[in-house]
Design a protein around this motif. Structure first.
Motif, PDB file in Angstrom:
ATOM      1  N   ALA A   1      -8.234 -10.839  -1.637  1.00 51.67           N
ATOM      2  CA  ALA A   1      -9.022 -11.905  -1.003  1.00 51.67           C
ATOM      3  C   ALA A   1      -8.459 -12.255   0.379  1.00 51.67           C
ATOM      4  CB  ALA A   1      -9.046 -13.133  -1.906  1.00 51.67           C
ATOM      5  N   ASP A   2      -7.115 -12.285   0.474  1.00 54.89           N
ATOM      6  CA  ASP A   2      -6.502 -12.606   1.767  1.00 54.89           C
ATOM      7  C   ASP A   2      -6.758 -11.513   2.794  1.00 54.89           C
ATOM      8  OD1 ASP A   2      -5.477 -15.134   1.274  1.00 54.89           O
ATOM      9  OD2 ASP A   2      -3.582 -14.384   0.477  1.00 54.89           O
ATOM     10  N   PHE A   3      -6.644 -10.255   2.381  1.00 56.89           N
ATOM     11  CA  PHE A   3      -6.880  -9.161   3.333  1.00 56.89           C
ATOM     12  C   PHE A   3      -8.345  -9.156   3.787  1.00 56.89           C
ATOM     13  CE2 PHE A   3      -3.249  -7.120   0.881  1.00 56.89           C
ATOM     14  CZ  PHE A   3      -2.306  -7.523   1.819  1.00 56.89           C
ATOM     15  N   SER A   4      -9.254  -9.458   2.871  1.00 55.14           N
ATOM     16  CA  SER A   4     -10.668  -9.542   3.247  1.00 55.14           C
ATOM     17  C   SER A   4     -10.888 -10.691   4.232  1.00 55.14           C
ATOM     18  CB  SER A   4     -11.536  -9.730   2.000  1.00 55.14           C
ATOM     19  OG  SER A   4     -11.447  -8.601   1.148  1.00 55.14           O
ATOM     20  N   ARG A   5     -10.186 -11.772   4.004  1.00 58.45           N
ATOM     21  CA  ARG A   5     -10.274 -12.930   4.904  1.00 58.45           C
ATOM     22  C   ARG A   5      -9.761 -12.565   6.293  1.00 58.45           C
ATOM     23  NH1 ARG A   5      -7.549 -18.707   3.176  1.00 58.45           N
ATOM     24  NH2 ARG A   5      -7.936 -19.890   5.077  1.00 58.45           N
ATOM     25  N   ALA A   6      -8.635 -11.849   6.341  1.00 59.82           N
ATOM     26  CA  ALA A   6      -8.078 -11.439   7.633  1.00 59.82           C
ATOM     27  C   ALA A   6      -9.054 -10.530   8.368  1.00 59.82           C
ATOM     28  CB  ALA A   6      -6.738 -10.731   7.424  1.00 59.82           C
ATOM     29  N   ILE A   7      -9.681  -9.608   7.633  1.00 59.78           N
ATOM     30  CA  ILE A   7     -10.664  -8.711   8.249  1.00 59.78           C
ATOM     31  C   ILE A   7     -11.861  -9.518   8.764  1.00 59.78           C
ATOM     32  CG2 ILE A   7     -12.336  -6.882   7.740  1.00 59.78           C
ATOM     33  CD1 ILE A   7     -10.162  -5.779   5.753  1.00 59.78           C
TER      34      ILE A   7
ATOM     35  N   TYR B   1     -11.768 -12.442   9.901  1.00 60.01           N
ATOM     36  CA  TYR B   1     -11.338 -13.139  11.118  1.00 60.01           C
ATOM     37  C   TYR B   1     -10.962 -12.162  12.231  1.00 60.01           C
ATOM     38  CZ  TYR B   1     -10.945 -17.299   8.160  1.00 60.01           C
ATOM     39  OH  TYR B   1     -11.198 -18.343   7.311  1.00 60.01           O
ATOM     40  N   ARG B   2     -11.355 -10.873  12.038  1.00 60.22           N
ATOM     41  CA  ARG B   2     -11.146  -9.834  13.051  1.00 60.22           C
ATOM     42  C   ARG B   2      -9.660  -9.595  13.350  1.00 60.22           C
ATOM     43  NH1 ARG B   2     -16.112  -8.674  14.998  1.00 60.22           N
ATOM     44  NH2 ARG B   2     -17.726 -10.277  14.815  1.00 60.22           N
ATOM     45  N   TYR B   3      -8.873  -9.521  12.283  1.00 58.36           N
ATOM     46  CA  TYR B   3      -7.457  -9.197  12.445  1.00 58.36           C
ATOM     47  C   TYR B   3      -7.336  -7.804  13.054  1.00 58.36           C
ATOM     48  CZ  TYR B   3      -2.479  -8.856  11.321  1.00 58.36           C
ATOM     49  OH  TYR B   3      -1.115  -8.735  11.391  1.00 58.36           O
ATOM     50  N   LYS B   4      -6.544  -7.667  14.098  1.00 55.19           N
ATOM     51  CA  LYS B   4      -6.562  -6.451  14.917  1.00 55.19           C
ATOM     52  C   LYS B   4      -5.706  -5.314  14.360  1.00 55.19           C
ATOM     53  CE  LYS B   4      -7.570  -8.956  19.193  1.00 55.19           C
ATOM     54  NZ  LYS B   4      -7.096  -9.297  20.546  1.00 55.19           N
ATOM     55  N   ASP B   5      -4.816  -5.602  13.432  1.00 54.03           N
ATOM     56  CA  ASP B   5      -3.938  -4.559  12.902  1.00 54.03           C
ATOM     57  C   ASP B   5      -4.676  -3.768  11.823  1.00 54.03           C
ATOM     58  OD1 ASP B   5      -1.971  -3.018  11.758  1.00 54.03           O
ATOM     59  OD2 ASP B   5      -0.447  -4.598  11.775  1.00 54.03           O
ATOM     60  N   ASP B   6      -4.867  -2.470  12.073  1.00 48.65           N
ATOM     61  CA  ASP B   6      -5.579  -1.641  11.093  1.00 48.65           C
ATOM     62  C   ASP B   6      -4.816  -1.512   9.784  1.00 48.65           C
ATOM     63  OD1 ASP B   6      -7.848  -1.000  12.722  1.00 48.65           O
ATOM     64  OD2 ASP B   6      -6.554   0.324  13.881  1.00 48.65           O
ATOM     65  N   GLY B   7      -3.554  -1.902   9.776  1.00 48.43           N
ATOM     66  CA  GLY B   7      -2.773  -1.886   8.547  1.00 48.43           C
ATOM     67  C   GLY B   7      -3.355  -2.778   7.470  1.00 48.43           C
ATOM     68  N   VAL B   8      -4.256  -3.689   7.853  1.00 49.41           N
ATOM     69  CA  VAL B   8      -4.873  -4.563   6.861  1.00 49.41           C
ATOM     70  C   VAL B   8      -5.702  -3.746   5.871  1.00 49.41           C
ATOM     71  CG1 VAL B   8      -6.965  -5.076   8.210  1.00 49.41           C
ATOM     72  CG2 VAL B   8      -6.112  -6.751   6.556  1.00 49.41           C
ATOM     73  N   TYR B   9      -6.320  -2.634   6.333  1.00 48.74           N
ATOM     74  CA  TYR B   9      -7.074  -1.780   5.409  1.00 48.74           C
ATOM     75  C   TYR B   9      -6.131  -1.044   4.451  1.00 48.74           C
ATOM     76  CZ  TYR B   9     -11.150  -2.727   8.283  1.00 48.74           C
ATOM     77  OH  TYR B   9     -12.170  -3.365   8.953  1.00 48.74           O
TER      78      TYR B   9
ATOM     79  N   ARG C   1     -12.598   3.604   0.153  1.00 42.52           N
ATOM     80  CA  ARG C   1     -13.290   3.157   1.374  1.00 42.52           C
ATOM     81  C   ARG C   1     -12.284   2.602   2.397  1.00 42.52           C
ATOM     82  NH1 ARG C   1     -17.339   1.228  -2.492  1.00 42.52           N
ATOM     83  NH2 ARG C   1     -19.193   2.564  -2.294  1.00 42.52           N
ATOM     84  N   ASP C   2     -11.314   1.817   1.889  1.00 44.68           N
ATOM     85  CA  ASP C   2     -10.297   1.271   2.796  1.00 44.68           C
ATOM     86  C   ASP C   2      -9.403   2.360   3.360  1.00 44.68           C
ATOM     87  OD1 ASP C   2     -11.024  -1.382   2.837  1.00 44.68           O
ATOM     88  OD2 ASP C   2      -9.815  -1.926   1.103  1.00 44.68           O
ATOM     89  N   TRP C   3      -9.025   3.348   2.525  1.00 45.55           N
ATOM     90  CA  TRP C   3      -8.208   4.449   3.044  1.00 45.55           C
ATOM     91  C   TRP C   3      -8.981   5.226   4.108  1.00 45.55           C
ATOM     92  CZ3 TRP C   3      -3.408   3.884   2.756  1.00 45.55           C
ATOM     93  CH2 TRP C   3      -2.761   3.431   1.610  1.00 45.55           C
ATOM     94  N   ASP C   4     -10.265   5.385   3.923  1.00 42.35           N
ATOM     95  CA  ASP C   4     -11.074   6.072   4.940  1.00 42.35           C
ATOM     96  C   ASP C   4     -11.010   5.330   6.277  1.00 42.35           C
ATOM     97  OD1 ASP C   4     -11.825   8.068   3.188  1.00 42.35           O
ATOM     98  OD2 ASP C   4     -13.775   7.172   2.688  1.00 42.35           O
ATOM     99  N   LYS C   5     -11.143   4.006   6.225  1.00 44.97           N
ATOM    100  CA  LYS C   5     -11.107   3.208   7.461  1.00 44.97           C
ATOM    101  C   LYS C   5      -9.727   3.267   8.101  1.00 44.97           C
ATOM    102  CE  LYS C   5     -14.751   0.026   5.997  1.00 44.97           C
ATOM    103  NZ  LYS C   5     -15.055  -1.313   5.466  1.00 44.97           N
ATOM    104  N   TYR C   6      -8.711   3.183   7.274  1.00 46.25           N
ATOM    105  CA  TYR C   6      -7.340   3.214   7.798  1.00 46.25           C
ATOM    106  C   TYR C   6      -7.040   4.564   8.441  1.00 46.25           C
ATOM    107  CZ  TYR C   6      -2.234   3.302   7.807  1.00 46.25           C
ATOM    108  OH  TYR C   6      -0.925   3.425   8.183  1.00 46.25           O
ATOM    109  N   LEU C   7      -7.393   5.663   7.734  1.00 44.61           N
ATOM    110  CA  LEU C   7      -7.073   6.995   8.231  1.00 44.61           C
ATOM    111  C   LEU C   7      -7.956   7.411   9.397  1.00 44.61           C
ATOM    112  CD1 LEU C   7      -6.432   8.623   4.763  1.00 44.61           C
ATOM    113  CD2 LEU C   7      -4.734   8.257   6.571  1.00 44.61           C
ATOM    114  N   ALA C   8      -9.090   6.734   9.590  1.00 41.74           N
ATOM    115  CA  ALA C   8      -9.912   7.011  10.774  1.00 41.74           C
ATOM    116  C   ALA C   8      -9.141   6.677  12.053  1.00 41.74           C
ATOM    117  CB  ALA C   8     -11.203   6.206  10.705  1.00 41.74           C
ATOM    118  N   LYS C   9      -8.205   5.722  11.968  1.00 38.30           N
ATOM    119  CA  LYS C   9      -7.392   5.330  13.135  1.00 38.30           C
ATOM    120  C   LYS C   9      -6.019   5.999  13.134  1.00 38.30           C
ATOM    121  CE  LYS C   9     -10.318   2.368  14.935  1.00 38.30           C
ATOM    122  NZ  LYS C   9     -10.068   0.919  14.924  1.00 38.30           N
TER     123      LYS C   9
END
Length: 466
Positions: A351-357, A359-367, A385-393
């Motif tokens: 829930a916290d990581f979703s909240r950070a996302i 709020y446009r948290y800039k660190d891709d480590g959140v995924y 899905r999150d690993w896909d987003k993380y590994l895209a960067k």
């Protein structure tokens, strides 16, 4: 009366006048020296004594006007300047000081009118441009203020106050490079004024020149060893240069001089956090929080110290307090998620990581972190899905590739699992766990030759695995 007596009386009168003039001059010099030292009431007494016998003594009138301005006796200063103008209606200096006093008393338009007249009478009087610049600044005309101050220093290059004020205005506009030469002129004109060194030190900190900033703050503390703010700023400059011991000494000194120095407690806490002294860091942050219990940043810093101590429950509490005061802080949401994930509260972490996302948290480590939290809840599909987003960067992250493969393995997608394990092993050929899991995935596809090859590779890497 005899000629001798008349001659004697004339000589006596002349001598008395000379003595009176000498006494007046001495008193004016004395008053000006006391004015320079900041002893305004004593200066006013000297000027009063001159004016009792010579009400039109211009030097004494001017001195008393200035002393009363410095002493914040604005009505008295206004009366002096007004009387001076009645005696000399075209005196540009009298107009300048009356304009200054009017401005200080809130009559900005009247003050500007007097200063305009003074400049019309004497276009080379730098002080009139300086004070008009200050009035224009108060009226919100920053560009006009800068123009007047530039004119003041052009007329009088060693005008310390005008150079300093011009530098301050340029700094407000973000023109640090343009401001620095004026600060240097202000310092050259008045090297005993610590304020200009402090201002230049702040400029240099913003320019990422910590060594030069340290020199400036060292000059401040040399001029005034009780300036807590200068010790604090020098500590900031020293910390930026990794001079942790010197920075700690400065912060200790700043706090000794100013016991309720919130920023210094925070900075000392951060320094101790950096050097691994987490318990004392928390004590410093707590002291700062006692001084300002509504500063969300302090609780955030306490949370980072608790994280470093691996006290995840305490970190959760501190980041929760941060979010109570600053609900939309994405960084606090992220790190509370980290604390909760490490404490195996995966649902709360997600829930916290979703909240950070959100709020446009800039660190891709959140995924990455949300993927791990979802894996902790066996939600492998969403984790992929999150690993896909993380590994895209960060496609060259072997750990991320491996964990995505592990998620595919858990959802029985053997081919996709092998693809991810392949990527992980291309990046890190010695990744033992990726070899083991790829062998298992190949065995599930009945690729026994490939599985055996992977197990052989593991044994070559680690013979004890047999």
């Amino acid at each position: 009366m005899s000629f001798v007596k008349i001659t004697f009386l004339l000589a006596f009168c002349l001598f008395s006048r000379l003595l009176a003039a000498q006494s007046a001059n001495d008193l004016v010099r004395s008053g000006n020296e006391k004015l320079r030292r900041g002893n305004y009431q004593a200066a006013i007494r000297d000027f009063n004594e001159v004016l009792m016998t010579d009400p039109r003594n211009v030097a004494a009138i001017e001195g008393r006007v200035l002393a009363r301005i410095k002493a914040e006796d604005l009505p008295g200063a206004f009366n002096d300047a007004d009387q001076w103008l009645r005696n000399s209606p075209s005196n540009h200096r009298a107009l300048t000081y009356r304009g200054l006093v009017r401005g200080k008393m809130g009559d900005l338009d009247g003050g500007e009118a007097d200063l305009n007249r003074a400049i019309a009478l004497e276009p080379e009087f730098a002080e009139a441009f300086y004070y008009r610049g200050a009035l224009k600044q108060a009226l919100g005309n920053q560009r006009g203020a800068i123009t007047d101050l530039e004119r003041a220093v052009a007329i009088k290059p060693d005008f310390a106050m005008a150079n300093a004020e011009l530098a301050a205005l340029l700094l407000e506009r973000g023109e640090a490079e343009k401001a620095e030469p004026y600060l240097q002129k202000a310092i050259d004109a008045n090297p005993s004024d610590k304020t200009n060194y402090a201002t230049r030190g702040m400029v240099r900190l913003k320019q990422n020149k910590p060594a030069a900033a340290e020199e400036d703050f060292s000059k401040v503390v040399a001029l005034d060893s009780t300036d807590a703010d200068a010790f604090y700023q020098r500590a900031v400059a020293r910390k930026a240069q990794q001079q942790f011991s010197g920075a700690l000494d400065d912060l200790n000194r700043a706090i000794a001089l100013k016991r309720n120095f919130e920023a210094a407690y925070c900075e000392r806490g951060t320094l101790r956090n950096l050097t691994g002294n987490y318990k004392e860091a928390l004590a410093d942050y707590q002291r700062a929080a006692d001084l300002n219990p509504y500063n969300s940043n302090i609780y955030f810093d306490m949370g980072t110290a608790a994280l470093n101590m691996q006290d995840y429950a305490a970190a959760d509490r501190y980041f929760s307090t941060t979010l109570m005061y600053n609900y939309a802080d994405p960084e606090a949401a992220f790190y509370r998620g980290v604390a909760r994930s490490r404490n195996k509260n995966y649902k709360g972490a997600e829930a916290d990581f979703s909240r950070a996302i959100g709020y446009r948290y800039k660190d891709d480590g959140v995924y990455r972190e949300r993927a791990l939290a979802r894996m902790g809840q066996y939600d492998y599909t969403e984790a992929i899905r999150d690993w896909d987003k993380y590994l895209a960067k960060d496609s060259l992250n072997s750990t991320g590739q491996y964990f995505r493969g592990l998620c595919h393995f858990q959802t029985l997608e053997w081919k996709k699992a092998i693809e991810s394990f392949d990527r992980a092993l291309r990046i890190n050929p010695g990744y033992e766990q990726a070899l083991l899991d790829r062998a298992a995935a190949r065995a599930n596809l009945k690729d026994y030759t490939g599985a055996v090859s992977d197990y052989d590779a593991v044994l070559q890497l680690n013979p004890q695995s047999a």
